[in-house]
Design an enzyme around this catalytic site. Structure first.
Site, PDB file in Angstrom:
ATOM      1  N   ARG A 107       0.857  -1.183   0.000  1.00 24.79           N
ATOM      2  CA  ARG A 107       0.000   0.000   0.000  1.00 24.79           C
ATOM      3  C   ARG A 107       0.898   1.239   0.000  1.00 24.79           C
ATOM      4  O   ARG A 107       1.946   1.257   0.674  1.00 24.79           O
ATOM      5  CB  ARG A 107      -0.908   0.022   1.239  1.00 24.79           C
ATOM      6  CG  ARG A 107      -2.114  -0.894   1.146  1.00 24.79           C
ATOM      7  CD  ARG A 107      -3.124  -0.438   0.095  1.00 24.79           C
ATOM      8  NE  ARG A 107      -4.280  -1.293  -0.015  1.00 24.79           N
ATOM      9  CZ  ARG A 107      -4.425  -2.280  -0.906  1.00 24.79           C
ATOM     10  NH1 ARG A 107      -3.453  -2.537  -1.779  1.00 24.79           N
ATOM     11  NH2 ARG A 107      -5.530  -2.998  -0.958  1.00 24.79           N
TER      12      ARG A 107
ATOM     13  N   GLU B  35      -3.536   7.362  -4.350  1.00 27.21           N
ATOM     14  CA  GLU B  35      -3.733   6.993  -5.757  1.00 27.21           C
ATOM     15  C   GLU B  35      -5.197   7.182  -6.168  1.00 27.21           C
ATOM     16  O   GLU B  35      -6.075   7.089  -5.303  1.00 27.21           O
ATOM     17  CB  GLU B  35      -3.277   5.536  -5.986  1.00 27.21           C
ATOM     18  CG  GLU B  35      -4.062   4.493  -5.212  1.00 27.21           C
ATOM     19  CD  GLU B  35      -3.486   3.079  -5.394  1.00 27.21           C
ATOM     20  OE1 GLU B  35      -2.288   2.871  -5.129  1.00 27.21           O
ATOM     21  OE2 GLU B  35      -4.260   2.190  -5.803  1.00 27.21           O
TER      22      GLU B  35
ATOM     23  N   HIS C  52      -1.137   0.128 -10.077  1.00 30.18           N
ATOM     24  CA  HIS C  52      -1.801  -0.843  -9.192  1.00 30.18           C
ATOM     25  C   HIS C  52      -2.301  -2.077  -9.966  1.00 30.18           C
ATOM     26  O   HIS C  52      -3.504  -2.344 -10.023  1.00 30.18           O
ATOM     27  CB  HIS C  52      -2.953  -0.175  -8.420  1.00 30.18           C
ATOM     28  CG  HIS C  52      -3.288  -0.874  -7.128  1.00 30.18           C
ATOM     29  ND1 HIS C  52      -3.772  -0.238  -6.017  1.00 30.18           N
ATOM     30  CD2 HIS C  52      -3.212  -2.191  -6.771  1.00 30.18           C
ATOM     31  CE1 HIS C  52      -3.987  -1.098  -5.043  1.00 30.18           C
ATOM     32  NE2 HIS C  52      -3.650  -2.307  -5.480  1.00 30.18           N
TER      33      HIS C  52
HETATM   34  C1  DGY Z   1      -5.622  -6.062  -2.996  1.00 29.49           C
HETATM   35  O1  DGY Z   1      -6.140  -7.135  -3.226  1.00 29.49           O
HETATM   36  O2  DGY Z   1      -5.413  -5.651  -1.857  1.00 29.49           O
HETATM   37  C2  DGY Z   1      -5.265  -5.210  -4.175  1.00 29.49           C
HETATM   38  O3  DGY Z   1      -4.285  -4.296  -3.859  1.00 29.49           O
HETATM   39  C3  DGY Z   1      -6.499  -4.501  -4.689  1.00 29.49           C
HETATM   40  O4  DGY Z   1      -7.205  -4.007  -3.622  1.00 29.49           O
END
Ligand code: DGY
Length: 325
Positions: free
Chosen positions: A241, A270, A288
């Site tokens: 994250r 983001e 992402h």
């Molecule tokens: C997750 O599965 O945590 C991905 O980053 C998308 O949310």
């Protein structure tokens, strides 16, 4: 009567159709992030809401008298966008989708390690811009990955999947930092050693990959001091994250050449990406994409459906998250 369910973002067609056969489904027709006000309103209308990382369900969203929603089935493994304590206080069950995305997210972390080390982003940009002057011994010289030391912070399923790839595929030495002790056989499978502190890991790793949860507890876990503690030339990879890294400090260290590079798939705030990061050298920036393969995105949908189905049938969903997760 079928349960009233809100899907906050469009899913891959086949799993969305499967879901629609089971419940009274409302879709977010515009497939854009829902606002806090919309989410707050939805809690009064739907029996279940199926959010994603783009839906910020913080404490204020749950702060309403009438709540109809009893189930939040997150499409994704990370749940730092949901205030779990506030959801629990309102008696709302929360589930996520672990396991099914571990391989693809680990693949993407390995992609970032390789792309950043081998300057693949720079090379591709140069070639497409028509600037490639041909082969020469000093052209875009990068960092050797095979045999280097990889430090993994957070040794859950994704961290372990990355360790397996890096160790078996690239002969990397694996160091692990994790909040609890990792079972010796799990470490032994990938030839890994667990260290006690993040600092110990940073002092000896050529690559550092983040696989811990996000949220307030890990905000700026990698701060200016820890970035400075990385080895000169070391590369930081983040598929966890954005908030785990102090991005201003990271951009500063990249600009100053204090570390070798960064490969990022996630960002604080983001889809906005800090201009300082966009300007930083030796940086590979992806939007992402960790779990973004058709097989995995369908499997994530099936996992949400399994959790929802169990909940609606009065059984405990397989991926129920406690308020302290
Ligand atoms: C997750 O599965 O945590 C991905 O980053 C998308 O949310």
């Amino acid at each position: 009567m079928r349960a009233k369910v809100l899907l906050t973002r469009a899913w891959p067609e086949e799993v969305e159709a499967e879901l629609a056969r089971k419940v009274d489904l409302t879709r977010n027709e515009h497939d854009r992030p829902m606002t806090q006000a919309e989410l707050r309103g939805a809690l009064g209308v739907y029996d279940a809401i199926l959010p994603t990382v783009t839906d910020r369900l913080d404490a204020a969203v749950f702060d309403r008298a009438e709540i109809r929603t009893r189930f939040l089935g997150n499409y994704g493994v990370g749940v730092s966008h949901i205030d779990l304590a506030a959801a629990a206080a309102k008696g709302i069950a929360v589930t996520n989708t672990p396991d099914v995305l571990s391989d693809c997210t680990a693949d993407l972390a390995m992609t970032l390690i390789l792309m950043t080390a081998r300057r693949a982003g720079e090379g591709e940009r140069e070639l497409r811009a028509g600037l490639w002057a041909g082969w020469r011994p000093t052209h875009l010289v990068g960092t050797k990955v095979t045999g280097a030391t990889l430090g993994i912070i957070g040794f859950g399923r994704i961290g372990q999947a990355l360790a397996a790839r890096a160790h078996r595929g690239f002969g990397m030495k694996i160091l692990v930092q994790n909040r609890s002790a990792v079972a010796p056989q799990v470490l032994a499978e990938v030839g890994a050693a667990q260290v006690g502190t993040v600092e110990e890991l940073l002092a000896t790793s050529d690559f550092v990959s983040l696989h811990c949860p996000g949220g307030a507890a890990n905000r700026h876990l990698i701060d200016a001091g820890r970035i400075a503690a990385m080895r000169p030339g070391a590369i930081l990879v983040n598929t966890a994250r954005g908030e785990v890294v102090d991005e201003e400090a990271l951009a500063g260290a990249l600009m100053a050449g204090a570390i070798g590079g960064a490969g990022l798939d996630v960002y604080d705030g983001e889809p906005q990406v800090r201009p300082a990061l966009l300007a930083a050298p030796n940086t590979v920036l992806l939007p992402h994409l960790g779990s973004a393969t058709s097989a995995t995105r369908a499997a994530m949908g099936r996992r949400v459906i399994a959790n929802l189905t169990a909940f609606l049938a009065g059984r405990q969903p397989g991926d129920l998250i406690g308020a302290r997760a």
